[in-house]
Design a protein around this motif. Structure first.
Motif, PDB file in Angstrom:
ATOM      1  N   PRO A  69       0.822  -1.207   0.000  1.00  0.00           N
ATOM      2  CA  PRO A  69       0.000   0.000   0.000  1.00  0.00           C
ATOM      3  C   PRO A  69       0.854   1.253   0.000  1.00  0.00           C
ATOM      4  CG  PRO A  69       0.027  -1.002   2.186  1.00  0.00           C
ATOM      5  CD  PRO A  69       0.724  -1.957   1.260  1.00  0.00           C
ATOM      6  N   LEU A  71       1.325   4.441   1.512  1.00  0.00           N
ATOM      7  CA  LEU A  71       0.914   5.150   2.713  1.00  0.00           C
ATOM      8  C   LEU A  71       1.627   6.489   2.814  1.00  0.00           C
ATOM      9  CD1 LEU A  71       1.105   2.189   5.271  1.00  0.00           C
ATOM     10  CD2 LEU A  71      -0.907   3.012   4.052  1.00  0.00           C
ATOM     11  N   LEU A 142      -2.939  -4.402   6.230  1.00  0.00           N
ATOM     12  CA  LEU A 142      -2.810  -3.300   5.276  1.00  0.00           C
ATOM     13  C   LEU A 142      -2.685  -3.830   3.856  1.00  0.00           C
ATOM     14  CD1 LEU A 142      -0.422  -0.868   7.165  1.00  0.00           C
ATOM     15  CD2 LEU A 142      -2.657  -0.275   6.234  1.00  0.00           C
ATOM     16  N   ASN A 143      -3.491  -3.253   2.961  1.00  0.00           N
ATOM     17  CA  ASN A 143      -3.474  -3.660   1.552  1.00  0.00           C
ATOM     18  C   ASN A 143      -3.485  -2.422   0.672  1.00  0.00           C
ATOM     19  OD1 ASN A 143      -3.972  -6.666   1.956  1.00  0.00           O
ATOM     20  ND2 ASN A 143      -5.763  -5.808   2.963  1.00  0.00           N
ATOM     21  N   ALA A 144      -3.051  -2.602  -0.572  1.00  0.00           N
ATOM     22  CA  ALA A 144      -3.155  -1.541  -1.564  1.00  0.00           C
ATOM     23  C   ALA A 144      -4.553  -1.566  -2.178  1.00  0.00           C
ATOM     24  CB  ALA A 144      -2.096  -1.721  -2.641  1.00  0.00           C
ATOM     25  N   GLY A 157      -5.503   5.396  -1.560  1.00  0.00           N
ATOM     26  CA  GLY A 157      -5.131   4.128  -2.186  1.00  0.00           C
ATOM     27  C   GLY A 157      -4.633   3.056  -1.247  1.00  0.00           C
ATOM     28  N   TRP A 158      -5.200   2.946  -0.071  1.00  0.00           N
ATOM     29  CA  TRP A 158      -4.857   1.872   0.862  1.00  0.00           C
ATOM     30  C   TRP A 158      -6.104   1.484   1.635  1.00  0.00           C
ATOM     31  CZ3 TRP A 158      -6.050   2.748   5.918  1.00  0.00           C
ATOM     32  CH2 TRP A 158      -6.201   4.076   6.321  1.00  0.00           C
ATOM     33  N   ASN A 159      -6.084   0.307   2.244  1.00  0.00           N
ATOM     34  CA  ASN A 159      -7.210  -0.115   3.070  1.00  0.00           C
ATOM     35  C   ASN A 159      -6.747  -1.103   4.129  1.00  0.00           C
ATOM     36  OD1 ASN A 159      -7.972  -3.089   2.241  1.00  0.00           O
ATOM     37  ND2 ASN A 159      -7.522  -1.989   0.322  1.00  0.00           N
ATOM     38  N   SER A 174     -10.712   2.674   5.252  1.00  0.00           N
ATOM     39  CA  SER A 174      -9.765   3.523   4.537  1.00  0.00           C
ATOM     40  C   SER A 174     -10.059   4.976   4.878  1.00  0.00           C
ATOM     41  CB  SER A 174      -9.838   3.296   3.028  1.00  0.00           C
ATOM     42  OG  SER A 174      -8.774   3.972   2.378  1.00  0.00           O
TER      43      SER A 174
END
Length: 330
Positions: A69, A71, A142-144, A157-159, A174
């Motif tokens: 992601p 960040l 955490l993911n993109a 653009g992250w979640n 997010s």
């Protein structure tokens, strides 16, 4: 003869070295190598080399490395704190939880494992004179990828993806561009898919989303049960309140609403209320004195019963009547 044999050995060794070098690639000069500061996170999935992993048949198959992601630098300062829902959307209905005497709190904390966050979701329902509370804690990964809200607006653009222990319920969290947090909750047997928009709890205290401060919500009982005055009082998120009063010569229940105004006095802050008795007769004056932490430290009431004016300004100790936390149903 021995002297002639040793003369061809150096020549043979040189020929072997030349033959070995014919199949080797020439190393690039140091000036053309990639700088050490360029990390794998900066490359796109297409630029990143695929990893080969053994499959079920023993053969090695190619798998693309997951994109990390993106960040912001101050991500932890922005996100890892306590948040409170200002909006909830379920089954197409948009409402403010405080209007229904509910509160939804999201607490995000740093976890020991890199790339994960500890996520606690607390739901409270305020029913005089109790608070019904339920809480659940999960690990968020955490993911993109952005999250698209119910209104079509996209997040950063992250979640954070949080699964329940049985894997049936999922929270996806997010941050929106305006600094709020968006959470989509799916898999609940009762509510289905629910969207929440959160603001920092400090914003609630500084701005004030309700007439009654957030930290005052709940029921308080007098510490001295033998003292005359307000025996207990309940303050609800929707701005309403209820008080049980016992004086020499009069006792009863006063109900009303916060006026949404405050006044600063020497001992703290006064929060003003419009109160009536059970017959609809109004009090002449009603105010609660608040400590700096938002807890009640006293009250000031003026109520006339017939020809008698009850004018009380007391500073008793009040204890908040909190309910034990329960586990949320999936």
């Amino acid at each position: 003869m021995k002297h002639k044999a040793f003369r061809w050995i150096p020549a043979a060794l040189l020929a072997a070295a030349l033959l070995a070098g014919c199949g080797a690639e020439t190393a690039p000069p140091a000036s053309t190598a990639a700088p050490a500061s360029v990390s794998a996170a900066a490359s796109t999935p297409e630029d990143r080399p695929a990893q080969k992993k053994p499959g079920a048949d023993g053969r090695r198959t190619e798998q693309t490395v997951a994109e990390p992601p993106a960040l912001p630098e101050n991500w932890e300062q922005q996100v890892l704190t306590e948040w409170m829902a200002v909006t909830a959307v379920t089954q197409g209905e948009n409402y403010a939880p405080a209007d229904r005497n509910e509160s939804f709190t999201l607490r995000l904390e740093k976890a020991e494992i890199t790339g994960t966050v500890t996520v606690s979701f607390i739901r409270e329902t305020y029913v005089s004179p109790q608070i019904q509370s339920a809480a659940e804690t999960r690990t968020g990964e955490l993911n993109a990828g952005a999250v698209t809200g119910w209104d079509g607006e996209k997040s950063q653009g992250w979640n954070l993806t949080c699964l329940s222990e049985d894997g049936r319920s999922r929270w996806i969290i997010s941050m929106m561009e305006d600094g709020s947090l968006l959470m989509r909750s799916t898999g609940s047997k009762k509510d289905g898919t629910v969207w929440y928009v959160f603001r920092r709890t400090t914003a609630w205290d500084d701005i004030g989303y309700t007439a009654i401060p957030r930290r005052l919500w709940g029921t308080y009982r007098a510490g001295d049960e033998s003292a005359k005055g307000i025996r207990w009082m309940t303050f609800l998120p929707d701005g309403s309140c209820c008080m049980s009063v016992e004086w020499d010569g009069w006792n009863g229940i006063l109900t009303g609403t916060a006026e949404g105004t405050q006044g600063r006095i020497e001992d703290g802050t006064e929060l003003y209320f419009t109160l009536t008795d059970q017959n609809g007769k109004p009090c002449e004056f009603g105010a609660i004195l608040l400590n700096d932490d938002g807890s009640p430290s006293g009250c000031s009431l003026k109520y006339r019963a017939g020809e008698v004016l009850f004018d009380r300004d007391t500073r008793p100790i009040y204890w908040k009547n909190d309910s034990p936390e329960l586990t949320l149903e999936p």
